[in-house]
Design a protein around this motif. Structure first.
Motif, PDB file in Angstrom:
ATOM      1  N   VAL A  62     -36.105  31.207 -30.914  1.00  0.00           N
ATOM      2  CA  VAL A  62     -36.013  31.520 -32.349  1.00  0.00           C
ATOM      3  C   VAL A  62     -35.076  32.705 -32.575  1.00  0.00           C
ATOM      4  O   VAL A  62     -34.170  32.663 -33.431  1.00  0.00           O
ATOM      5  CB  VAL A  62     -37.409  31.820 -32.936  1.00  0.00           C
ATOM      6  CG1 VAL A  62     -37.282  32.414 -34.347  1.00  0.00           C
ATOM      7  CG2 VAL A  62     -38.246  30.541 -32.992  1.00  0.00           C
ATOM      8  N   GLU A  63     -35.283  33.777 -31.818  1.00  0.00           N
ATOM      9  CA  GLU A  63     -34.475  34.977 -32.008  1.00  0.00           C
ATOM     10  C   GLU A  63     -33.024  34.745 -31.612  1.00  0.00           C
ATOM     11  O   GLU A  63     -32.103  35.225 -32.284  1.00  0.00           O
ATOM     12  CB  GLU A  63     -35.073  36.125 -31.191  1.00  0.00           C
ATOM     13  CG  GLU A  63     -36.432  36.572 -31.688  1.00  0.00           C
ATOM     14  CD  GLU A  63     -37.103  37.560 -30.757  1.00  0.00           C
ATOM     15  OE1 GLU A  63     -36.374  38.213 -29.967  1.00  0.00           O
ATOM     16  OE2 GLU A  63     -38.332  37.695 -30.806  1.00  0.00           O
ATOM     17  N   THR A  64     -32.798  34.013 -30.543  1.00  0.00           N
ATOM     18  CA  THR A  64     -31.428  33.724 -30.119  1.00  0.00           C
ATOM     19  C   THR A  64     -30.706  32.883 -31.163  1.00  0.00           C
ATOM     20  O   THR A  64     -29.558  33.165 -31.528  1.00  0.00           O
ATOM     21  CB  THR A  64     -31.428  32.977 -28.769  1.00  0.00           C
ATOM     22  OG1 THR A  64     -32.060  33.793 -27.780  1.00  0.00           O
ATOM     23  CG2 THR A  64     -30.012  32.666 -28.320  1.00  0.00           C
ATOM     24  N   GLY A  65     -31.361  31.855 -31.659  1.00  0.00           N
ATOM     25  CA  GLY A  65     -30.727  30.969 -32.624  1.00  0.00           C
ATOM     26  C   GLY A  65     -30.423  31.632 -33.943  1.00  0.00           C
ATOM     27  O   GLY A  65     -29.427  31.292 -34.604  1.00  0.00           O
ATOM     28  N   LEU A  66     -31.255  32.581 -34.366  1.00  0.00           N
ATOM     29  CA  LEU A  66     -31.074  33.236 -35.654  1.00  0.00           C
ATOM     30  C   LEU A  66     -30.135  34.435 -35.593  1.00  0.00           C
ATOM     31  O   LEU A  66     -29.882  35.082 -36.620  1.00  0.00           O
ATOM     32  CB  LEU A  66     -32.428  33.677 -36.220  1.00  0.00           C
ATOM     33  CG  LEU A  66     -33.314  32.545 -36.760  1.00  0.00           C
ATOM     34  CD1 LEU A  66     -34.684  33.075 -37.156  1.00  0.00           C
ATOM     35  CD2 LEU A  66     -32.655  31.851 -37.951  1.00  0.00           C
ATOM     36  N   THR A  67     -29.620  34.748 -34.412  1.00  0.00           N
ATOM     37  CA  THR A  67     -28.653  35.826 -34.275  1.00  0.00           C
ATOM     38  C   THR A  67     -27.320  35.255 -33.772  1.00  0.00           C
ATOM     39  O   THR A  67     -27.178  34.058 -33.547  1.00  0.00           O
ATOM     40  CB  THR A  67     -29.173  36.909 -33.317  1.00  0.00           C
ATOM     41  OG1 THR A  67     -29.571  36.304 -32.064  1.00  0.00           O
ATOM     42  CG2 THR A  67     -30.378  37.619 -33.916  1.00  0.00           C
ATOM     43  N   ARG A  68     -26.344  36.121 -33.568  1.00  0.00           N
ATOM     44  CA  ARG A  68     -25.002  35.656 -33.218  1.00  0.00           C
ATOM     45  C   ARG A  68     -24.862  35.430 -31.721  1.00  0.00           C
ATOM     46  O   ARG A  68     -25.560  36.042 -30.917  1.00  0.00           O
ATOM     47  CB  ARG A  68     -23.973  36.667 -33.728  1.00  0.00           C
ATOM     48  CG  ARG A  68     -23.843  36.662 -35.242  1.00  0.00           C
ATOM     49  CD  ARG A  68     -23.100  37.870 -35.768  1.00  0.00           C
ATOM     50  NE  ARG A  68     -23.880  39.097 -35.642  1.00  0.00           N
ATOM     51  CZ  ARG A  68     -23.491  40.276 -36.141  1.00  0.00           C
ATOM     52  NH1 ARG A  68     -22.349  40.372 -36.794  1.00  0.00           N
ATOM     53  NH2 ARG A  68     -24.261  41.338 -35.988  1.00  0.00           N
ATOM     54  N   ALA A  69     -23.940  34.552 -31.386  1.00  0.00           N
ATOM     55  CA  ALA A  69     -23.777  34.129 -29.994  1.00  0.00           C
ATOM     56  C   ALA A  69     -23.486  35.300 -29.067  1.00  0.00           C
ATOM     57  O   ALA A  69     -23.910  35.294 -27.903  1.00  0.00           O
ATOM     58  CB  ALA A  69     -22.651  33.093 -29.903  1.00  0.00           C
TER      59      ALA A  69
END
Length: 469
Positions: free
Chosen positions: A78-85
């Motif tokens: 969740v946190e990875t997907g909602l932040t930038r690559a």
């Protein structure tokens, strides 16, 4: 979820085992002779039943613990997907090491503060390093089981903080935050409610069955303190204070993370019985219904407000419903769980907007609203919706079912006191780090991305362009 000793004394356990073995050995002879006293058969049956139930409790609680541990992967996605690559690797490292660094601290210190014996009602002071548990008896084996269950809950409270301060926090500062939360902040407020502390000793004890406040609000309020002191990401607000959207880089990862969390929640809530008993079915039903309605409500609200059903907000609505039902999942009816989930799904949308656009608090994943706000909301809802038909021996009655205001007042006291503790200690912790080692990376490192600057590698390195020079 207080620590319940699963034994009745070593002498009784020995007698029960002996009776069970004796009953099994002599059963054929006794059956032929048909002279065995009814009492002997009854003792043997009870002994076998006791041993079976004890082992079933251990097995169920361990399975539930494993499901909750897998929620770490859900939070990471969740946190990875909602932040930038450019910050994906950093997110993964934080979600890995708040568990890896926090577990030993919870073993050495945290569990004793949370579940140890005390007289003050403020914190425990025994069983550090699980010194009172041994493999020589059932009580010790149950103790190890219960420690593992509580350990994965402590990790959940800690990892909530990660998302709210993502994309601009020093990795070393976050590790220190994780250790302090797991070893001190979470255990002490947890003791008040689950460890026999002062909130559990009130005339009308506080009800937080699986941790809307003990786990989720604690993480959410510490996240609020961190987000306030660390400040917003570069470019989040215009010079005139207008909020800019900074989209996450991978919605499929967010959806995967939500489904993993939803799956793990069936260990989180039903597992909080810490016993293989029939009401785990009810808890699974209320948990699922609230999650569904949280998602539906958030989708409808965003559709009406923005003209389109927002994907990320709908997914957060599911989590909001799950967080809200966690306190009362064993004490409310399935119909009430629909209402609680719906309220949470609506509230989370407005809470995210309020924090972002009014208070100018930059929370990239909505963790403060989902866990802090909806955790408090769900805890208060127990004082409204608790039904005498549910909860078994722990049944309580909320205001809407004729129980008066006593439970509601207790829930409000609990929510308020835990907020003051978690938010207050969170402010102190982040302030100390800010004036010592610092909590925020330099601006140039934030722009470049924490994967490269903090860890020396990129999560998506295949996108780099190399030349022959």
């Amino acid at each position: 979820m207080p620590f319940i000793k699963r034994s009745t004394g070593s002498w009784l356990r020995g007698a029960l085992r002996g009776a069970a073995l004796l009953g099994l050995v002599l059963a054929p002879t006794l059956a032929l002779a048909q002279e065995a006293p009814a009492e002997a058969a009854s003792v043997a049956e009870k002994a076998v039943e006791y041993l079976t139930q004890s082992n079933a409790n251990i097995m169920w609680t361990l399975i539930a613990s494993i499901l909750v541990m897998f929620m770490q992967a859900g939070f990471a996605m969740v946190e990875t997907g909602l932040t930038r690559a450019k910050n994906s690797g950093n997110i993964l490292m934080k979600n890995m090491f708040d568990f890896a660094a926090g577990s030993p601290v919870f073993f050495l210190v945290g569990f004793g503060l949370m579940m140890g014996a005390d007289q003050s009602g403020l914190f425990g002071w025994s069983n550090f390093g699980l010194s009172e548990f041994t493999t020589a008896n059932d009580e010790g084996m149950w103790g190890f089981t219960y420690w593992f269950f509580q350990c994965v809950f402590a990790a959940t409270a800690t990892t909530i903080v990660s998302g709210a301060i993502a994309e601009r926090t020093k990795f070393i500062a976050y590790l220190i935050v994780s250790v302090v939360i797991t070893g001190l902040i979470y255990p002490i407020s947890g003791h008040w409610i689950w460890g026999g502390g002062w909130l559990a000793k009130l005339a009308t004890p506080m009800i937080d069955f699986a941790g809307s406040t003990v786990v989720h609000s604690v993480g959410g309020w510490i996240a609020l303190a961190g987000a306030l002191l660390i400040g917003p990401r570069i470019g989040k607000y215009t010079p005139d204070g207008k909020s800019r959207a900074i989209p996450g880089h991978n919605l499929p990862l967010v959806a995967l993370g939500v489904f993993i969390l939803w799956f793990g929640w069936f260990g989180f809530n039903p597992g909080s019985t810490t016993a293989a008993q029939s009401n785990i079915a009810l808890i699974a039903v209320t948990t699922n219904l609230a999650a569904c309605m949280g998602g539906v409500a958030a989708m409808v609200v965003t559709w009406m407000r923005y003209g389109k059903p927002d994907v990320s907000m709908s997914l957060n609505g599911v989590l909001a419903g799950l967080v809200a039902i966690t306190a009362g999942c064993a004490n409310v009816s399935p119909a009430s769980s629909l209402v609680i989930g719906t309220i949470a799904g609506v509230v989370v949308v407005y809470s995210v907007d309020f924090l972002d656009k009014v208070l100018k608090i930059d929370d990239p994943v909505g963790a403060i609203s989902v866990h802090g706000v909806c955790g408090a909301l769900g805890t208060i809802c127990v004082g409204l919706f608790a039904s005498p038909e549910y909860g078994g021996t722990n049944a309580v009655v909320g205001l809407f079912n004729g129980g008066g205001t006593a439970l509601l007042v207790t829930q409000l006291i609990g929510v308020g006191s835990v907020f003051l503790w978690a938010f207050g200690t969170g402010l102190v912790l982040f302030f100390i780090l800010k004036v010592t080692i610092g909590i925020r990376v330099p601006a140039e490192e934030e722009v470049k991305g924490l994967d490269i600057t903090e860890h020396g590698q990129e999560a998506y390195s295949g996108f780099q362009i190399f030349t022959n020079e």
